[in-house]
Design a protein around this motif. Structure first.
Motif, PDB file in Angstrom:
ATOM      1  N   LEU A   5       0.827  -1.207   0.000  1.00  0.00           N
ATOM      2  CA  LEU A   5       0.000   0.000   0.000  1.00  0.00           C
ATOM      3  C   LEU A   5       0.863   1.259   0.000  1.00  0.00           C
ATOM      4  N   GLU A   9       0.689   3.975  -2.867  1.00  0.00           N
ATOM      5  CA  GLU A   9       0.490   5.382  -2.515  1.00  0.00           C
ATOM      6  C   GLU A   9       1.528   6.264  -3.220  1.00  0.00           C
ATOM      7  N   GLU A  43     -17.174   2.504  -5.942  1.00  0.00           N
ATOM      8  CA  GLU A  43     -16.443   1.291  -5.562  1.00  0.00           C
ATOM      9  C   GLU A  43     -16.945   0.747  -4.227  1.00  0.00           C
ATOM     10  N   SER A  63     -12.711  -4.520  -3.257  1.00  0.00           N
ATOM     11  CA  SER A  63     -11.947  -3.958  -2.146  1.00  0.00           C
ATOM     12  C   SER A  63     -10.644  -3.343  -2.646  1.00  0.00           C
ATOM     13  N   ALA A  64     -10.011  -3.993  -3.605  1.00  0.00           N
ATOM     14  CA  ALA A  64      -8.793  -3.432  -4.199  1.00  0.00           C
ATOM     15  C   ALA A  64      -9.106  -2.106  -4.896  1.00  0.00           C
ATOM     16  N   LEU A  66     -11.584  -0.119  -4.190  1.00  0.00           N
ATOM     17  CA  LEU A  66     -11.942   0.826  -3.137  1.00  0.00           C
ATOM     18  C   LEU A  66     -10.691   1.423  -2.495  1.00  0.00           C
ATOM     19  N   LEU A  67      -9.735   0.574  -2.154  1.00  0.00           N
ATOM     20  CA  LEU A  67      -8.491   1.062  -1.552  1.00  0.00           C
ATOM     21  C   LEU A  67      -7.727   1.974  -2.516  1.00  0.00           C
ATOM     22  N   LEU A  70      -9.478   5.315  -2.669  1.00  0.00           N
ATOM     23  CA  LEU A  70      -9.274   6.023  -1.412  1.00  0.00           C
ATOM     24  C   LEU A  70      -7.892   6.673  -1.389  1.00  0.00           C
ATOM     25  N   LEU A  71      -6.893   5.948  -1.850  1.00  0.00           N
ATOM     26  CA  LEU A  71      -5.539   6.506  -1.905  1.00  0.00           C
ATOM     27  C   LEU A  71      -5.459   7.701  -2.857  1.00  0.00           C
ATOM     28  N   LEU A  81      -1.491   7.681   3.964  1.00  0.00           N
ATOM     29  CA  LEU A  81      -1.773   6.519   4.802  1.00  0.00           C
ATOM     30  C   LEU A  81      -1.265   6.744   6.223  1.00  0.00           C
TER      31      LEU A  81
END
Length: 104
Positions: A5, A9, A43, A63-64, A66-67, A70-71, A81
């Motif tokens: 992550l 990022e 997402e 979920s991938a 979504l993450l 979000l980033l 993060l």
């Protein structure tokens, strides 16, 4: 070895101001924060649908997504993060019910 992550990022931060013709991150960033937030919401909804349908494989994929989105949103707002981690550390050991009541 860097956390995946953290690597993602940094990649997002590196691509934000790139060429929107060749970078999805740059294209999304150029469209503005409202569009980034909209994509995050889409997402999240897709993840919820996958969970309700008990589709584990689809939930992992969503979920991938979504993450990732979000980033992108965190980067757009100048957050990281580490900011999220700091908030999680602050909440550690605090009951979810007590933490929510403290917000009120």
């Amino acid at each position: 070895m860097a956390d995946l992550l953290d690597t993602l990022e940094q990649t997002i931060r590196d691509r934000r101001l790139g060429d929107p013709a060749t970078s999805y991150v740059a294209k999304l960033t150029a469209r503005g924060r409202a569009k980034i937030a909209q994509k995050l919401g889409e997402e999240a909804t897709e993840a919820v649908i996958a969970a309700i349908q008990d589709d584990r494989a689809e939930l992992v994929k969503e979920s991938a997504d979504l993450l990732f989105h979000l980033l992108v949103l965190l980067a757009d707002m100048g957050l990281s993060l580490d900011d999220v981690r700091a908030e999680l550390v602050r909440r550690e050991g605090v009951s979810g019910i007590a933490e929510k009541a403290a917000r009120g």
